[in-house]
Design an enzyme around this catalytic site. Structure first.
Site, PDB file in Angstrom:
ATOM      1  N   GLY A 140      -3.775  -6.602  18.503  1.00  0.00           N
ATOM      2  CA  GLY A 140      -2.300  -7.097  17.801  1.00  0.00           C
ATOM      3  C   GLY A 140      -2.379  -8.406  17.237  1.00  0.00           C
ATOM      4  O   GLY A 140      -1.324  -9.134  17.365  1.00  0.00           O
ATOM      5  N   SER A 151      -6.647  -1.092  15.340  1.00  0.00           N
ATOM      6  CA  SER A 151      -6.516   0.489  15.495  1.00  0.00           C
ATOM      7  C   SER A 151      -7.293   1.141  14.518  1.00  0.00           C
ATOM      8  O   SER A 151      -8.031   2.327  14.865  1.00  0.00           O
ATOM      9  CB  SER A 151      -5.062   0.870  15.466  1.00  0.00           C
ATOM     10  OG  SER A 151      -4.179  -0.059  15.038  1.00  0.00           O
ATOM     11  N   ASP A 159       0.812  -1.125   0.131  1.00  0.00           N
ATOM     12  CA  ASP A 159      -0.190  -0.082   0.028  1.00  0.00           C
ATOM     13  C   ASP A 159       0.840   1.304  -0.020  1.00  0.00           C
ATOM     14  O   ASP A 159       0.628   2.137  -0.744  1.00  0.00           O
ATOM     15  CB  ASP A 159      -0.972  -0.044   1.233  1.00  0.00           C
ATOM     16  CG  ASP A 159      -0.494  -0.104   2.460  1.00  0.00           C
ATOM     17  OD1 ASP A 159       0.641  -0.393   2.640  1.00  0.00           O
ATOM     18  OD2 ASP A 159      -1.261   0.053   3.354  1.00  0.00           O
ATOM     19  N   ASP A 183      -5.705  -0.308   5.911  1.00  0.00           N
ATOM     20  CA  ASP A 183      -6.656  -0.598   6.958  1.00  0.00           C
ATOM     21  C   ASP A 183      -7.709   0.361   7.134  1.00  0.00           C
ATOM     22  O   ASP A 183      -9.021  -0.192   7.352  1.00  0.00           O
ATOM     23  CB  ASP A 183      -5.745  -0.780   8.281  1.00  0.00           C
ATOM     24  CG  ASP A 183      -4.462  -1.775   8.110  1.00  0.00           C
ATOM     25  OD1 ASP A 183      -4.443  -2.590   6.987  1.00  0.00           O
ATOM     26  OD2 ASP A 183      -4.009  -1.643   8.975  1.00  0.00           O
TER      27      ASP A 183
HETATM   28  C1  GLA Z   1      -0.461  -2.738   8.369  1.00  0.00           C
HETATM   29  C2  GLA Z   1      -0.451  -1.639   7.840  1.00  0.00           C
HETATM   30  C3  GLA Z   1      -0.991  -1.504   6.501  1.00  0.00           C
HETATM   31  C4  GLA Z   1      -0.283  -2.315   5.466  1.00  0.00           C
HETATM   32  C5  GLA Z   1      -0.143  -3.762   6.112  1.00  0.00           C
HETATM   33  C6  GLA Z   1       0.779  -4.483   5.320  1.00  0.00           C
HETATM   34  O1  GLA Z   1      -1.565  -3.389   8.551  1.00  0.00           O
HETATM   35  O2  GLA Z   1      -1.374  -0.740   8.598  1.00  0.00           O
HETATM   36  O3  GLA Z   1      -0.966  -0.221   5.936  1.00  0.00           O
HETATM   37  O4  GLA Z   1       1.154  -1.754   5.097  1.00  0.00           O
HETATM   38  O5  GLA Z   1       0.361  -3.595   7.530  1.00  0.00           O
HETATM   39  O6  GLA Z   1       0.121  -5.048   4.269  1.00  0.00           O
END
Ligand code: GLA
Length: 384
Positions: A121, A127, A36, A171
């Site tokens: 976690g 989050s 991302d 996310d």
């Molecule tokens: C976490 C980060 C995302 C992404 C993933 C890995 O979830 O919050 O932005 O980078 O790791 O794909």
């Protein structure tokens, strides 16, 4: 408690006011890891674990945050909210308020009750769910509707600029924009997206290794730094490479010898993962589940060997799933270094698959895993 009526009662008893109720989900990423922030592609789905928020106005000038999960309340003057984090759960809602205030929204006095069941976690975006559930509640109280993609960007800034975790957009985006029974292929360059229906016969089985992951921890940041380093070196040859999204395997073949070995491996993961993600979305949309499963497996190998973001337990969980009846594809999901695997499984086999995987994992590691059979769920919304 995942019961909006119970949350309403809790809020009413505590604050003696009638709240509005909102929900924002966690997510599972089917494929597209650490792509991302390289402006690449991801394909997550929102899941039926969520943060619920209840919000009502106050007349004493205070912002009062109560987290039912922690049994803890924090109060702040609405006109003098904290401007830096304290490594406390309240950082996430306060980060959102700080970004909204910076965008010119006058933060009113209110009471906010938060409750969630996204495992913490576990790489399922607890989050982001808190951030998006806070943002939709506060803007709801203000009577403002911010479109999902913009809401996601504000919440990502809360995490980057206030909490201090250098995450990408995936996310928050899926929490704000997910759709029932769909995965979402997101182009992280321009935030355009396509919803891919999840076939009726396909189940999402999420297996928690119980190894905690933290994206505020050093490894997420050091991987990201290596990805950016590889990108900078390639850009000296092809200035049009702004992010690894723009690079190809041929670029690595031509100039890889100039890139430090670890950064080269990280770059190979990101570049090949982008292609796998686009191909996997196509396979899902065509109902070609064997191809989806094969690409998920390749993605896991790449994540484990080239990106080195797996751990013994996650590799074990993926390995133990391979010959179980009904498996279509399995891989470690999320930021890495622990958390959950996502298993795409034929629905008819899902219950048995979950039970067998749990007992195999317990036998192999001595750890009791949590296994959830999940559904792709709606993004953030008001519960009337
Ligand atoms: C976490 C980060 C995302 C992404 C993933 C890995 O979830 O919050 O932005 O980078 O790791 O794909």
């Amino acid at each position: 408690m995942k019961d909006p009526a119970a949350l309403r009662t809790l809020h009413e008893n505590r604050f003696h006011a009638v709240p509005q109720i909102f929900a924002a989900p966690g997510r599972v990423n089917l494929i597209g890891e650490h792509t991302d922030y390289a402006e690449g592609f991801v394909m997550p789905a929102a899941i039926d674990f969520a943060t619920l928020t209840a919000i009502s106005p106050r007349d004493d000038g205070q912002v009062v945050l109560y987290a039912e999960n922690f049994g803890e309340e924090r109060s702040f003057p609405a006109n003098a909210l904290p401007t830096s984090p304290t490594s406390h759960w309240s950082d996430y809602p306060l980060g959102v308020l700080s970004i909204l205030a910076g965008e010119g929204y006058a933060i009113p006095a209110f009471s906010l009750t938060l409750w969630g069941d996204v495992p913490l976690g576990a790489g399922l975006s607890s989050s982001a769910a808190v951030e998006v559930a806070t943002a939709i509640a506060v803007t709801g109280l203000l009577g403002v509707t911010i479109p999902g993609p913009q809401l996601a960007l504000l919440c990502q800034r809360a995490e980057n600029e206030f909490v201090g975790a250098n995450c990408g957009i995936m996310d928050q985006f899926i929490s704000a924009n997910g759709a029932v029974d769909h995965a979402l292929l997101l182009d992280c360059r321009d935030l355009s997206y396509t919803l891919a229906p999840i076939p009726e016969e396909m189940a999402l089985v999420i297996a928690n290794t119980m190894v905690k992951h933290a994206i505020t921890g050093g490894e997420y940041g050091s991987r990201r730094a290596e990805v950016e380093e590889a990108c900078r070196i390639l850009a000296t040859h092809r200035p049009e490479i702004k992010f690894l999204r723009d690079a190809t395997v041929a670029d690595l073949e031509a100039w890889g010898h100039e890139i430090p070995p670890d950064a080269l491996k990280r770059a190979r993961h990101v570049i090949t993962e982008n292609q796998r993600t686009v191909d996997a979305a196509k396979a899902l949309m065509q109902g070609d589940l064997p191809t989806l499963g094969r690409l998920m497996h390749e993605a896991h190998i790449s994540y484990s060997k080239d990106f080195e973001a797996s751990c013994v337990e996650a590799d074990t969980m993926v390995e133990l799933a391979q010959d179980l009846p009904g498996l279509i594809g399995a891989r470690l999901t999320g930021g890495g270094f622990g958390g959950c695997t996502v298993n795409v499984v034929e629905k008819a086999h899902a219950t048995e698959f979950a039970a067998s995987l749990a007992s195999r994992y317990k036998q192999a590691t001595g750890i009791d895993p949590q296994i959830f059979i999940c559904h792709a769920s709606a993004g953030a919304h008001r519960i009337s």
